[in-house]
Design a protein around this motif. Structure first.
Motif, mmCIF file in Angstrom:
data_model
loop_
_atom_site.group_PDB
_atom_site.id
_atom_site.type_symbol
_atom_site.label_atom_id
_atom_site.label_comp_id
_atom_site.label_asym_id
_atom_site.label_seq_id
_atom_site.Cartn_x
_atom_site.Cartn_y
_atom_site.Cartn_z
ATOM 1 N N ASP A 225 26.683 9.170 -26.671
ATOM 2 C CA ASP A 225 26.840 7.744 -26.894
ATOM 3 C C ASP A 225 25.639 6.933 -26.376
ATOM 4 O O ASP A 225 25.502 5.759 -26.700
ATOM 5 N N LEU A 226 24.791 7.559 -25.605
ATOM 6 C CA LEU A 226 23.656 6.860 -25.023
ATOM 7 C C LEU A 226 22.610 6.543 -26.084
ATOM 8 O O LEU A 226 22.314 7.348 -26.966
ATOM 9 N N LYS A 227 22.036 5.348 -25.990
ATOM 10 C CA LYS A 227 20.951 4.982 -26.894
ATOM 11 C C LYS A 227 19.618 5.415 -26.327
ATOM 12 O O LYS A 227 18.684 5.701 -27.058
ATOM 13 N N GLU A 228 19.529 5.417 -24.989
ATOM 14 C CA GLU A 228 18.277 5.791 -24.329
ATOM 15 C C GLU A 228 18.622 6.627 -23.104
ATOM 16 O O GLU A 228 19.531 6.289 -22.347
ATOM 17 N N LYS A 229 17.905 7.705 -22.916
ATOM 18 C CA LYS A 229 18.151 8.596 -21.766
ATOM 19 C C LYS A 229 17.003 8.471 -20.773
ATOM 20 O O LYS A 229 15.840 8.410 -21.159
ATOM 21 N N PHE A 230 17.334 8.419 -19.523
ATOM 22 C CA PHE A 230 16.348 8.331 -18.449
ATOM 23 C C PHE A 230 16.330 9.632 -17.679
ATOM 24 O O PHE A 230 17.361 10.294 -17.528
ATOM 25 N N LYS A 231 15.178 9.988 -17.177
ATOM 26 C CA LYS A 231 15.070 11.221 -16.374
ATOM 27 C C LYS A 231 15.209 10.920 -14.925
ATOM 28 O O LYS A 231 14.916 9.961 -14.389
#
Length: 75
Positions: free
Chosen positions: A69-75
């Motif tokens: 569901d995430l539009k943007e993933k962060f590390k």
């Protein structure tokens, strides 16, 4: 030093204080007693909350969202 000896030593020292300073000592003792009472109450409330089943529904709550569901993933 045991509790009784501390009390006796404190009383001897308080006898040397003026009335206004004795009032300060009494106010501080009242503050300490209130602090202890509040800590005891907070611990009791915390224990009741932990033992309560009021929030059990949260353990069974279904996952509404997933990683997809995430539009943007962060590390």
């Amino acid at each position: 030093m045991d509790k009784q000896k501390l009390i006796e030593a404190s009383v001897l020292k308080m006898n040397k204080l003026s009335e206004s300073k004795l009032q300060e000592v009494e106010d501080f003792i009242e503050f300490l007693l209130n602090k202890i009472e509040n800590e005891t109450l907070n611990l009791g409330i915390q224990k009741l909350t932990e033992e309560s089943s009021a929030f059990d529904y949260l353990k069974e709550e279904e996952e509404l969202y997933s990683v997809s569901d995430l539009k943007e993933k962060f590390k």
